[in-house]
Design a protein around this motif. Structure first.
Motif, PDB file in Angstrom:
ATOM      1  N   SER A  33       0.842  -1.196   0.000  1.00  0.00           N
ATOM      2  CA  SER A  33       0.000   0.000   0.000  1.00  0.00           C
ATOM      3  C   SER A  33       0.876   1.246   0.000  1.00  0.00           C
ATOM      4  N   GLY A  34       0.262   2.351  -0.353  1.00  0.00           N
ATOM      5  CA  GLY A  34       0.982   3.620  -0.354  1.00  0.00           C
ATOM      6  C   GLY A  34       1.376   4.067   1.043  1.00  0.00           C
ATOM      7  N   ALA A  35       0.530   3.779   2.012  1.00  0.00           N
ATOM      8  CA  ALA A  35       0.837   4.177   3.393  1.00  0.00           C
ATOM      9  C   ALA A  35       2.071   3.454   3.911  1.00  0.00           C
ATOM     10  N   ARG A  36       2.188   2.181   3.598  1.00  0.00           N
ATOM     11  CA  ARG A  36       3.376   1.445   4.029  1.00  0.00           C
ATOM     12  C   ARG A  36       4.618   1.942   3.305  1.00  0.00           C
ATOM     13  N   ALA A  37       4.485   2.256   2.034  1.00  0.00           N
ATOM     14  CA  ALA A  37       5.626   2.784   1.284  1.00  0.00           C
ATOM     15  C   ALA A  37       6.075   4.111   1.880  1.00  0.00           C
ATOM     16  N   TRP A  38       5.120   4.987   2.165  1.00  0.00           N
ATOM     17  CA  TRP A  38       5.461   6.273   2.778  1.00  0.00           C
ATOM     18  C   TRP A  38       6.114   6.066   4.142  1.00  0.00           C
ATOM     19  N   GLY A  39       5.559   5.190   4.938  1.00  0.00           N
ATOM     20  CA  GLY A  39       6.093   4.964   6.281  1.00  0.00           C
ATOM     21  C   GLY A  39       7.506   4.405   6.268  1.00  0.00           C
ATOM     22  N   TRP A  40       7.722   3.337   5.505  1.00  0.00           N
ATOM     23  CA  TRP A  40       9.043   2.714   5.473  1.00  0.00           C
ATOM     24  C   TRP A  40      10.090   3.604   4.825  1.00  0.00           C
ATOM     25  N   LEU A  41       9.769   4.198   3.691  1.00  0.00           N
ATOM     26  CA  LEU A  41      10.760   5.034   3.007  1.00  0.00           C
ATOM     27  C   LEU A  41      11.070   6.293   3.806  1.00  0.00           C
ATOM     28  N   SER A  42      10.066   6.867   4.446  1.00  0.00           N
ATOM     29  CA  SER A  42      10.320   8.042   5.287  1.00  0.00           C
ATOM     30  C   SER A  42      11.180   7.685   6.488  1.00  0.00           C
ATOM     31  N   ALA A  43      10.879   6.545   7.124  1.00  0.00           N
ATOM     32  CA  ALA A  43      11.669   6.124   8.285  1.00  0.00           C
ATOM     33  C   ALA A  43      13.109   5.814   7.884  1.00  0.00           C
ATOM     34  N   LEU A  44      13.298   5.138   6.769  1.00  0.00           N
ATOM     35  CA  LEU A  44      14.653   4.825   6.318  1.00  0.00           C
ATOM     36  C   LEU A  44      15.420   6.084   5.918  1.00  0.00           C
ATOM     37  N   ALA A  45      14.724   7.045   5.305  1.00  0.00           N
ATOM     38  CA  ALA A  45      15.379   8.302   4.934  1.00  0.00           C
ATOM     39  C   ALA A  45      15.808   9.064   6.187  1.00  0.00           C
ATOM     40  N   LEU A  46      14.936   9.138   7.175  1.00  0.00           N
ATOM     41  CA  LEU A  46      15.292   9.811   8.423  1.00  0.00           C
ATOM     42  C   LEU A  46      16.437   9.102   9.129  1.00  0.00           C
ATOM     43  N   LEU A  47      16.419   7.783   9.113  1.00  0.00           N
ATOM     44  CA  LEU A  47      17.495   7.016   9.728  1.00  0.00           C
ATOM     45  C   LEU A  47      18.827   7.257   9.007  1.00  0.00           C
ATOM     46  N   GLY A  48      18.810   7.236   7.692  1.00  0.00           N
ATOM     47  CA  GLY A  48      20.034   7.471   6.929  1.00  0.00           C
ATOM     48  C   GLY A  48      20.570   8.876   7.103  1.00  0.00           C
ATOM     49  N   LEU A  49      19.697   9.860   7.043  1.00  0.00           N
ATOM     50  CA  LEU A  49      20.146  11.242   7.229  1.00  0.00           C
ATOM     51  C   LEU A  49      20.592  11.480   8.664  1.00  0.00           C
ATOM     52  N   GLY A  50      19.931  10.835   9.613  1.00  0.00           N
ATOM     53  CA  GLY A  50      20.363  10.939  11.009  1.00  0.00           C
ATOM     54  C   GLY A  50      21.729  10.314  11.222  1.00  0.00           C
ATOM     55  N   LEU A  51      21.982   9.212  10.552  1.00  0.00           N
ATOM     56  CA  LEU A  51      23.298   8.575  10.647  1.00  0.00           C
ATOM     57  C   LEU A  51      24.376   9.460  10.033  1.00  0.00           C
ATOM     58  N   LEU A  52      24.071  10.088   8.916  1.00  0.00           N
ATOM     59  CA  LEU A  52      25.024  11.044   8.321  1.00  0.00           C
ATOM     60  C   LEU A  52      25.310  12.190   9.278  1.00  0.00           C
ATOM     61  N   TRP A  53      24.271  12.716   9.905  1.00  0.00           N
ATOM     62  CA  TRP A  53      24.450  13.810  10.852  1.00  0.00           C
ATOM     63  C   TRP A  53      25.280  13.358  12.044  1.00  0.00           C
ATOM     64  N   LEU A  54      24.994  12.147  12.542  1.00  0.00           N
ATOM     65  CA  LEU A  54      25.740  11.614  13.683  1.00  0.00           C
ATOM     66  C   LEU A  54      27.215  11.422  13.338  1.00  0.00           C
ATOM     67  N   LEU A  55      27.506  10.918  12.156  1.00  0.00           N
ATOM     68  CA  LEU A  55      28.895  10.757  11.725  1.00  0.00           C
ATOM     69  C   LEU A  55      29.606  12.101  11.630  1.00  0.00           C
ATOM     70  N   GLN A  56      28.891  13.105  11.152  1.00  0.00           N
ATOM     71  CA  GLN A  56      29.496  14.438  11.028  1.00  0.00           C
ATOM     72  C   GLN A  56      29.722  15.066  12.403  1.00  0.00           C
ATOM     73  N   MET A  57      28.765  14.948  13.303  1.00  0.00           N
ATOM     74  CA  MET A  57      28.894  15.555  14.617  1.00  0.00           C
ATOM     75  C   MET A  57      29.935  14.861  15.480  1.00  0.00           C
ATOM     76  N   SER A  58      30.154  13.576  15.257  1.00  0.00           N
ATOM     77  CA  SER A  58      31.144  12.851  16.054  1.00  0.00           C
ATOM     78  C   SER A  58      32.549  12.956  15.475  1.00  0.00           C
ATOM     79  N   ASP A  59      32.715  13.684  14.398  1.00  0.00           N
ATOM     80  CA  ASP A  59      33.998  13.877  13.725  1.00  0.00           C
ATOM     81  C   ASP A  59      34.619  12.574  13.252  1.00  0.00           C
ATOM     82  N   TRP A  60      33.796  11.584  12.916  1.00  0.00           N
ATOM     83  CA  TRP A  60      34.327  10.356  12.347  1.00  0.00           C
ATOM     84  C   TRP A  60      34.622  10.539  10.871  1.00  0.00           C
ATOM     85  N   VAL A  61      33.953  11.477  10.234  1.00  0.00           N
ATOM     86  CA  VAL A  61      34.207  11.784   8.830  1.00  0.00           C
ATOM     87  C   VAL A  61      34.434  13.284   8.708  1.00  0.00           C
ATOM     88  N   ARG A  62      35.170  13.637   7.692  1.00  0.00           N
ATOM     89  CA  ARG A  62      35.429  15.065   7.438  1.00  0.00           C
ATOM     90  C   ARG A  62      35.265  15.355   5.990  1.00  0.00           C
TER      91      ARG A  62
END
Length: 87
Positions: free
Chosen positions: A58-87
């Motif tokens: 369904s569209g609702a499941r697609a929106w839910g999963w893709l939004s959650a995965l996008a937030l998780l991925g962008l949050g991981l990028l932010w966490l890597l940047q804030m922890s100075d593991w990547v530059r």
């Protein structure tokens, strides 16, 4: 069908950006050396995410999963940047 397509386009864009960003930052060397390859890889990854959105029942499941995965991925990028593991 339109709900799944829009889920692939909107949160799928951010999910593809997070996936390509993680790949560029986690490769050895400076991230600037991988920017061209990342830009070239972004469009096929985004199209793959759009195609994968149609695998959801369904569209609702697609929106839910893709939004959650996008937030998780962008949050991981932010966490890597804030922890100075990547530059």
């Amino acid at each position: 069908m339109w709900a799944r397509a829009s889920a692939g386009v909107l949160p799928g864009f951010f999910l593809a950006a997070a996936l390509v960003g993680l790949a560029c930052w986690l490769l050895p060397g400076a991230w600037q050396a991988t920017i061209v390859a990342g830009l070239l890889a972004f469009f096929p990854v985004w199209i793959g995410v759009i195609c994968a959105a149609f695998r959801f029942p369904s569209g609702a499941r697609a929106w839910g999963w893709l939004s959650a995965l996008a937030l998780l991925g962008l949050g991981l990028l932010w966490l890597l940047q804030m922890s100075d593991w990547v530059r």
